[in-house]
Design a protein around this motif. Structure first.
Motif, PDB file in Angstrom:
ATOM      1  N   MET B   1       0.849  -1.199   0.000  1.00 59.55           N
ATOM      2  CA  MET B   1       0.000   0.000   0.000  1.00 59.55           C
ATOM      3  C   MET B   1       0.885   1.250   0.000  1.00 59.55           C
ATOM      4  SD  MET B   1      -2.859   1.035   2.777  1.00 59.55           S
ATOM      5  CE  MET B   1      -3.574   2.648   2.793  1.00 59.55           C
ATOM      6  N   SER B   2       0.582   2.180  -0.923  1.00 62.44           N
ATOM      7  CA  SER B   2       1.431   3.375  -1.014  1.00 62.44           C
ATOM      8  C   SER B   2       1.130   4.352   0.116  1.00 62.44           C
ATOM      9  CB  SER B   2       1.226   4.056  -2.366  1.00 62.44           C
ATOM     10  OG  SER B   2      -0.120   4.382  -2.522  1.00 62.44           O
ATOM     11  N   LYS B   3       2.134   5.149   0.406  1.00 64.85           N
ATOM     12  CA  LYS B   3       1.986   6.113   1.487  1.00 64.85           C
ATOM     13  C   LYS B   3       1.603   7.467   0.914  1.00 64.85           C
ATOM     14  CE  LYS B   3       5.063   3.966   4.752  1.00 64.85           C
ATOM     15  NZ  LYS B   3       6.193   4.094   5.638  1.00 64.85           N
ATOM     16  N   SER B   4       0.988   8.274   1.767  1.00 69.00           N
ATOM     17  CA  SER B   4       0.549   9.592   1.302  1.00 69.00           C
ATOM     18  C   SER B   4       1.573  10.657   1.696  1.00 69.00           C
ATOM     19  CB  SER B   4      -0.804   9.931   1.911  1.00 69.00           C
ATOM     20  OG  SER B   4      -0.722   9.819   3.312  1.00 69.00           O
ATOM     21  N   ALA B   5       1.672  11.668   0.852  1.00 68.11           N
ATOM     22  CA  ALA B   5       2.587  12.783   1.145  1.00 68.11           C
ATOM     23  C   ALA B   5       2.004  14.054   0.559  1.00 68.11           C
ATOM     24  CB  ALA B   5       3.962  12.502   0.545  1.00 68.11           C
ATOM     25  N   LEU B   6       2.396  15.159   1.148  1.00 63.38           N
ATOM     26  CA  LEU B   6       1.980  16.466   0.624  1.00 63.38           C
ATOM     27  C   LEU B   6       3.232  17.291   0.369  1.00 63.38           C
ATOM     28  CD1 LEU B   6      -0.157  18.677  -0.004  1.00 63.38           C
ATOM     29  CD2 LEU B   6      -0.075  19.291   2.416  1.00 63.38           C
ATOM     30  N   VAL B   7       3.347  17.822  -0.834  1.00 63.70           N
ATOM     31  CA  VAL B   7       4.495  18.661  -1.203  1.00 63.70           C
ATOM     32  C   VAL B   7       3.990  20.083  -1.418  1.00 63.70           C
ATOM     33  CG1 VAL B   7       6.323  19.025  -2.885  1.00 63.70           C
ATOM     34  CG2 VAL B   7       5.581  16.696  -2.353  1.00 63.70           C
ATOM     35  N   VAL B   8       4.528  21.022  -0.644  1.00 64.41           N
ATOM     36  CA  VAL B   8       4.078  22.416  -0.762  1.00 64.41           C
ATOM     37  C   VAL B   8       5.250  23.285  -1.188  1.00 64.41           C
ATOM     38  CG1 VAL B   8       2.938  24.327   0.434  1.00 64.41           C
ATOM     39  CG2 VAL B   8       2.420  21.985   1.092  1.00 64.41           C
ATOM     40  N   ASP B   9       5.143  23.857  -2.357  1.00 61.78           N
ATOM     41  CA  ASP B   9       6.212  24.734  -2.877  1.00 61.78           C
ATOM     42  C   ASP B   9       5.621  25.620  -3.956  1.00 61.78           C
ATOM     43  OD1 ASP B   9       8.689  25.730  -4.151  1.00 61.78           O
ATOM     44  OD2 ASP B   9       9.671  24.167  -2.976  1.00 61.78           O
ATOM     45  N   ASP B  10       6.054  26.874  -4.004  1.00 63.38           N
ATOM     46  CA  ASP B  10       5.503  27.774  -5.032  1.00 63.38           C
ATOM     47  C   ASP B  10       6.167  27.557  -6.392  1.00 63.38           C
ATOM     48  OD1 ASP B  10       7.849  28.804  -3.893  1.00 63.38           O
ATOM     49  OD2 ASP B  10       7.354  30.853  -4.469  1.00 63.38           O
ATOM     50  N   SER B  11       7.252  26.814  -6.430  1.00 57.22           N
ATOM     51  CA  SER B  11       7.905  26.531  -7.708  1.00 57.22           C
ATOM     52  C   SER B  11       7.359  25.220  -8.281  1.00 57.22           C
ATOM     53  CB  SER B  11       9.417  26.414  -7.515  1.00 57.22           C
ATOM     54  OG  SER B  11       9.989  25.670  -8.572  1.00 57.22           O
ATOM     55  N   ALA B  12       6.813  25.326  -9.504  1.00 59.15           N
ATOM     56  CA  ALA B  12       6.244  24.132 -10.150  1.00 59.15           C
ATOM     57  C   ALA B  12       7.320  23.062 -10.351  1.00 59.15           C
ATOM     58  CB  ALA B  12       5.630  24.524 -11.488  1.00 59.15           C
ATOM     59  N   THR B  13       8.533  23.506 -10.699  1.00 58.93           N
ATOM     60  CA  THR B  13       9.618  22.550 -10.927  1.00 58.93           C
ATOM     61  C   THR B  13       9.969  21.817  -9.633  1.00 58.93           C
ATOM     62  OG1 THR B  13      10.463  24.119 -12.518  1.00 58.93           O
ATOM     63  CG2 THR B  13      11.902  22.307 -11.947  1.00 58.93           C
ATOM     64  N   MET B  14      10.021  22.553  -8.529  1.00 60.09           N
ATOM     65  CA  MET B  14      10.328  21.907  -7.248  1.00 60.09           C
ATOM     66  C   MET B  14       9.241  20.900  -6.878  1.00 60.09           C
ATOM     67  SD  MET B  14      13.245  22.771  -6.077  1.00 60.09           S
ATOM     68  CE  MET B  14      13.026  21.775  -4.617  1.00 60.09           C
ATOM     69  N   ARG B  15       7.993  21.284  -7.086  1.00 63.70           N
ATOM     70  CA  ARG B  15       6.898  20.343  -6.768  1.00 63.70           C
ATOM     71  C   ARG B  15       7.066  19.071  -7.592  1.00 63.70           C
ATOM     72  NH1 ARG B  15       3.669  25.071  -7.168  1.00 63.70           N
ATOM     73  NH2 ARG B  15       2.833  24.427  -9.190  1.00 63.70           N
ATOM     74  N   GLU B  16       7.407  19.286  -8.857  1.00 59.39           N
ATOM     75  CA  GLU B  16       7.570  18.155  -9.777  1.00 59.39           C
ATOM     76  C   GLU B  16       8.736  17.250  -9.353  1.00 59.39           C
ATOM     77  OE1 GLU B  16       5.926  16.923 -13.514  1.00 59.39           O
ATOM     78  OE2 GLU B  16       6.406  19.041 -13.642  1.00 59.39           O
ATOM     79  N   MET B  17       9.867  17.867  -9.002  1.00 62.40           N
ATOM     80  CA  MET B  17      11.057  17.077  -8.661  1.00 62.40           C
ATOM     81  C   MET B  17      10.891  16.334  -7.336  1.00 62.40           C
ATOM     82  SD  MET B  17      13.131  17.295 -11.163  1.00 62.40           S
ATOM     83  CE  MET B  17      11.679  17.313 -12.188  1.00 62.40           C
ATOM     84  N   VAL B  18      10.281  17.006  -6.369  1.00 73.89           N
ATOM     85  CA  VAL B  18      10.061  16.333  -5.074  1.00 73.89           C
ATOM     86  C   VAL B  18       9.042  15.197  -5.253  1.00 73.89           C
ATOM     87  CG1 VAL B  18       9.278  16.616  -2.687  1.00 73.89           C
ATOM     88  CG2 VAL B  18      10.642  18.407  -3.748  1.00 73.89           C
ATOM     89  N   SER B  19       7.987  15.482  -6.004  1.00 78.13           N
ATOM     90  CA  SER B  19       6.970  14.451  -6.237  1.00 78.13           C
ATOM     91  C   SER B  19       7.575  13.261  -6.960  1.00 78.13           C
ATOM     92  CB  SER B  19       5.814  15.017  -7.082  1.00 78.13           C
ATOM     93  OG  SER B  19       5.168  16.036  -6.381  1.00 78.13           O
ATOM     94  N   TYR B  20       8.406  13.545  -7.960  1.00 75.04           N
ATOM     95  CA  TYR B  20       9.061  12.473  -8.719  1.00 75.04           C
ATOM     96  C   TYR B  20       9.873  11.588  -7.764  1.00 75.04           C
ATOM     97  CZ  TYR B  20      12.589  10.192 -11.589  1.00 75.04           C
ATOM     98  OH  TYR B  20      13.413   9.267 -12.153  1.00 75.04           O
ATOM     99  N   THR B  21      10.634  12.219  -6.894  1.00 76.19           N
ATOM    100  CA  THR B  21      11.474  11.473  -5.946  1.00 76.19           C
ATOM    101  C   THR B  21      10.619  10.640  -4.995  1.00 76.19           C
ATOM    102  OG1 THR B  21      13.085  13.265  -6.068  1.00 76.19           O
ATOM    103  CG2 THR B  21      13.317  11.745  -4.235  1.00 76.19           C
ATOM    104  N   LEU B  22       9.531  11.242  -4.518  1.00 75.74           N
ATOM    105  CA  LEU B  22       8.665  10.515  -3.584  1.00 75.74           C
ATOM    106  C   LEU B  22       7.999   9.314  -4.259  1.00 75.74           C
ATOM    107  CD1 LEU B  22       6.953  13.488  -1.681  1.00 75.74           C
ATOM    108  CD2 LEU B  22       8.716  11.953  -0.833  1.00 75.74           C
ATOM    109  N   LYS B  23       7.629   9.495  -5.519  1.00 74.64           N
ATOM    110  CA  LYS B  23       6.992   8.375  -6.235  1.00 74.64           C
ATOM    111  C   LYS B  23       7.948   7.194  -6.354  1.00 74.64           C
ATOM    112  CE  LYS B  23       3.795  11.183  -8.936  1.00 74.64           C
ATOM    113  NZ  LYS B  23       3.642  11.899 -10.209  1.00 74.64           N
TER     114      LYS B  23
END
Lengths: 204, 123
Positions: B1-23
């Motif tokens: 079962m996957s875990k949940s996370a919330l990424v908060v950042d005003d930079s779209a690129t940062m949101r994308e990179m952190v989300s990519y890493t978490l996935k």
């Protein structure tokens, strides 16, 4: 005929030199005074125009950076997604006798994927650069306040050569002091990094 | 079962990179563009991890963490501050607000995942 503040500085200095040559005689002094007023007005106008232009440039630069980084990160996600899919397909494919094992291709694909860390790190340049640009913008905005307040030296628009009163000067000093505080407040730069090396980690 | 996370950042690129890493680590990340947006994304849903930026418009990271910690359901959720700032006084403010850790950008994905492994309880 002058061509801007630099030319006016020269003209004003020439006028001052003329005044010295005339040994304080009244004739050149109005000329000097007029040129100094002109110089002040032109400096103010030019600075204001430059501040406006720079603010627009900074905003455009931020937009370009964000756009470039967004495209790069989208391409990165597509590329890594394709590689993962490739690895999955290869691993699921049956081995064919006499053909180089597909697992070698999978190894290469996996190796490329494992090196994506540096790309993830590099793409963060956009956020850091954007914050630096915002910092520059905030500093400029504060400096512009100094420039704008210098217009107070023009207390009577209908009579620009009216003498400056103590009240006007006190008000100017009060404003400048306030802006100095504001300038110090934006002195803290949010980005201290000198490179794209990964930053420190601290768990509380 | 996957875990949940919330990424908060005003930079779209940062949101994308952190989300990519978490996935890569099996998380299913939600994203928020600022603190206020992050709070709206939470909406009481269980959250295994929160990663937030500090300097953001509308609501910054410190105010966001304080608001999250004020909610009973997120009192013990690991919250990592991921920011360009590294000054000691800012870190102290983050700690006081309730952050679990402080990471200075740019992050290295491997290191980030190591930190996450330390702060997120294994299920």
């Amino acid at each position: 005929m002058t061509t801007g503040p630099a030319g006016d500085v020269t003209a004003a200095m020439n006028a001052a030199a003329d005044a010295a040559r005339w040994d304080g005689a009244p004739a050149p002094m109005p000329d000097l005074r007029d040129r100094l007023y002109l110089l002040r007005d032109e400096v103010h106008t030019t600075l204001h125009s430059e501040f406006d232009t720079t603010a627009v440039d900074l905003e455009q630069l931020r937009g370009i950076l964000a756009d470039a980084a967004e495209k790069l990160s989208a391409a990165f996600c597509v590329m890594t997604g394709s590689l993962s899919e490739l690895v999955r397909l290869i691993e699921a494919a049956p081995a064919t006798p006499g053909v180089a094992p597909l697992s070698e291709v999978a190894l290469i694909a996996r190796d490329i994927t494992s090196r994506t860390g540096s790309t993830v790190q590099s793409l963060q340049f956009e956020d850091m650069a954007t914050q630096l640009l915002q910092h520059v913008g905030r500093r400029l905005a504060t400096l512009e306040l100094f420039s704008k307040d210098m217009a107070i030296l023009h207390p009577h628009p209908d009579n620009p050569r009216a003498p400056l009163t103590d009240e006007v000067l006190d008000d100017l000093f009060r404003r400048l002091d306030l802006h100095r505080t504001e300038l110090l407040a934006v002195g803290r730069k949010t980005v201290q990094q000198q490179s794209l090396d990964s930053g420190g980690i601290e768990l509380f | 079962m996957s875990k949940s996370a919330l990424v908060v950042d005003d930079s779209a690129t940062m949101r994308e990179m952190v989300s990519y890493t978490l996935k890569q680590a099996g998380f299913e990340p939600l994203v928020g563009k600022n603190g206020q947006d992050g709070l709206e994304q939470l909406s009481g849903a269980p959250m295994d991890l929160i990663i937030t930026d500090l300097n953001m418009p509308v609501m910054d990271g410190l105010a966001f963490i304080k608001a999250v910690r004020a909610r009973d359901e997120y009192k013990f959720t690991p919250i990592l501050m991921l920011t360009t700032e590294s000054q000691a006084d800012m870190k102290a403010q983050g700690k006081a607000a309730g952050a679990t850790g402080w990471l200075v950008k740019p992050f290295n994905p491997e290191m980030l995942l190591q930190v996450i492994a330390k702060v997120v309880p294994k299920t």
